[in-house]
Design an enzyme around this catalytic site. Structure first.
Site, PDB file in Angstrom:
ATOM      1  N   ARG A  91       0.816  -1.216   0.000  1.00 44.32           N
ATOM      2  CA  ARG A  91       0.000   0.000   0.000  1.00 44.32           C
ATOM      3  C   ARG A  91       0.853   1.273   0.000  1.00 44.32           C
ATOM      4  NH1 ARG A  91      -3.085  -1.643   5.252  1.00 44.32           N
ATOM      5  NH2 ARG A  91      -0.873  -2.081   5.605  1.00 44.32           N
ATOM      6  N   SER A 199       2.501 -18.667   4.991  1.00 41.60           N
ATOM      7  CA  SER A 199       1.726 -18.918   6.206  1.00 41.60           C
ATOM      8  C   SER A 199       2.633 -18.609   7.394  1.00 41.60           C
ATOM      9  CB  SER A 199       1.234 -20.370   6.190  1.00 41.60           C
ATOM     10  OG  SER A 199       0.544 -20.692   7.362  1.00 41.60           O
ATOM     11  N   TYR A 213      -4.953 -14.590  14.621  1.00 44.80           N
ATOM     12  CA  TYR A 213      -3.926 -14.739  13.577  1.00 44.80           C
ATOM     13  C   TYR A 213      -3.844 -16.169  13.027  1.00 44.80           C
ATOM     14  CZ  TYR A 213       0.870 -14.656  11.672  1.00 44.80           C
ATOM     15  OH  TYR A 213       1.990 -14.762  10.877  1.00 44.80           O
ATOM     16  N   LYS A 217      -3.918 -18.077   9.022  1.00 42.29           N
ATOM     17  CA  LYS A 217      -2.762 -18.765   8.426  1.00 42.29           C
ATOM     18  C   LYS A 217      -3.074 -20.236   8.152  1.00 42.29           C
ATOM     19  CE  LYS A 217       0.099 -15.320   8.121  1.00 42.29           C
ATOM     20  NZ  LYS A 217       0.550 -14.869   6.798  1.00 42.29           N
TER      21      LYS A 217
END
Ligand code: NDP
Ligand code: VSD
Length: 359
Positions: A91, A199, A213, A217
């Protein structure tokens, strides 16, 4: 002649050279059939183990999401050192420009190009598709996509804001689905390509503090397995990387709010340098290995959690078969020590709370 003698002489007559000779073609037929069956079975067994042809990075177009920082930046540099053309996706434009300069320092010829694209991979699929199209127009079809854009949140389940669970799935999971979806059609047409998902070891085991989180993953593994089964006939190979803690800006940020339990448990597997991680994942992706892991703990974790994931070499398959029971035994000790870390931290907290009250 008694009946026993009669039976004996009949048998010995039957087993004489002449009658054996008559049976010989049948026996040979049986042996040949057994060999054919065994051979077919063997072929069937090793067919998923036949390794793909390595991808040539020299001149290849590699797109790295999250390529402006940490592991992603190091992956881009590693590919550049092998002569690839790179598209960095992230970004923040300022970080992208900085990273581009660093990657360019790794050039091995003067034709190589680094392209920067500023986009949020987790928001709008159409936007992701259109920037990938732009990149393909400039640098040609994508040979390898590295899905490394991601972020982490740690904290106790009830203390993590509810929106954060959604954000994790958006960035870490959907942020990998969208770019993959945008490159896959061309890869299928060309019957070649590599897709990498970054991952984490926290995508192989669920740990204290990673309730938001870890699932994001784990999700990548499911996506990768399903996708690999679809893509194999098109000569497209999928790699899932499971790094341990790695010394990056993202890791430093995560450490600011990480619960003590999470820190202590993660320390088991140590901290890697992003350059090391990049070297290993790029090598595995080039070779088309499904799983990419790091260090002895990473190796054990991957063998232990292989489940129904595809195998890419005979040695890998054999190692999994042989080590499974042993590694599970070792894992039980690890789990015991993690539980004791959690229990001790809880007791410590309660003690200090009680002490605070008394004051
Ligand atoms: N460091 C570690 O300990 C470990 C990390 N990982 C995983 O590896 C990956 C990289 O981690 P790390 O190098 O530490 O992270 P960093 O925070 O250092 O870098 C993350 C990169 O992803 C980009 N990014 C983040 N969100 C988005 C988004 N929505 N759209 C586009 N780009 C985005 C960032 O750029 P920008 O913010 O400008 O968009 C930056 O380039 C992550 O997926 C992480 O989960 C796995 C195991 C261990
Ligand atoms: C035979 C069994 C062996 C078991 C070994 C267990 C080791 C567990 C260590 C887990 C470490 C998790 C790191 C997560 C890193 C991460 O993703 C974040 N840092 C992202 O920022």
């Amino acid at each position: 002649m008694s009946s026993e003698e009669a039976l004996g002489s009949a048998l010995s007559h039957w087993l004489s050279f002449n009658s054996w000779w008559l049976l010989l073609p049948f026996i040979m037929l049986l042996v040949v059939a057994a060999f054919i069956v065994a051979f077919v079975l063997l072929l069937y067994m090793i067919s998923p183990l036949i390794s793909p042809k390595p991808l040539k990075l020299n001149g290849a177009h590699v797109v790295v999401t999250g390529g402006s920082s940490g592991i992603g930046k190091c992956i881009a540099m590693e590919c550049y050192k092998h002569g690839a053309f790179i598209t960095l996706v992230a970004r923040d434009e300022h970080k992208l420009v900085q990273a581009k300069k660093e990657v360019e320092k790794c050039a091995i010829n003067d034709k190589q190009v680094v392209l920067c694209i500023s986009v949020d991979v987790s928001k709008d699929y159409n936007q992701v598709e259109s920037v990938i199209k732009q990149a393909q127009e400039k640098l040609g079809p994508v040979d390898m996509l590295v899905n490394c854009a991601g972020t982490s949140i740690s904290g106790k389940f009830e203390e993590v804001e509810v929106e954060r669970f959604k954000k994790m799935m958006e960035v870490n999971y959907l942020g990998s689905v969208y770019p993959t979806r945008a490159v896959i059609t061309t890869m299928k047409e060309r019957r070649m390509g590599r897709i990498m998902f970054v991952s984490s070891q926290a995508g192989q085991i669920g740990l204290f503090g990673y309730t938001a989180y870890s699932p994001s993953k784990f999700a990548l593994r499911g996506l990768a397995e399903a996708l690999q089964m679809e893509m194999k006939p098109y000569n497209i190979y999928v790699t899932v990387a499971y790094p341990p803690d790695t010394d990056t800006p993202g890791f430093a940020e995560e450490n600011k709010t990480k619960p003590l339990e999470t820190k202590l448990i993660s320390e088991t597997a140590g901290v890697c340098q992003p350059e090391q991680v990049a070297k290993i994942v790029v090598k595995d992706a080039v070779q088309g290995n499904f799983t990419s892991s790091f260090g002895p703990d990473g190796y054990m974790l991957s063998a232990l959690t292989c489940g129904m994931s595809p195998v890419t070499s005979i040695t890998e398959g054999l190692q999994q078969i042989v080590t499974m029971g042993l590694f599970r035994t070792i894992a039980l000790f690890y789990l015991g020590s993690f539980d004791s870390i959690v229990r001790r931290c809880m007791i410590q907290r309660e003690h200090s709370k009680a002490a605070d009250k008394r004051e």
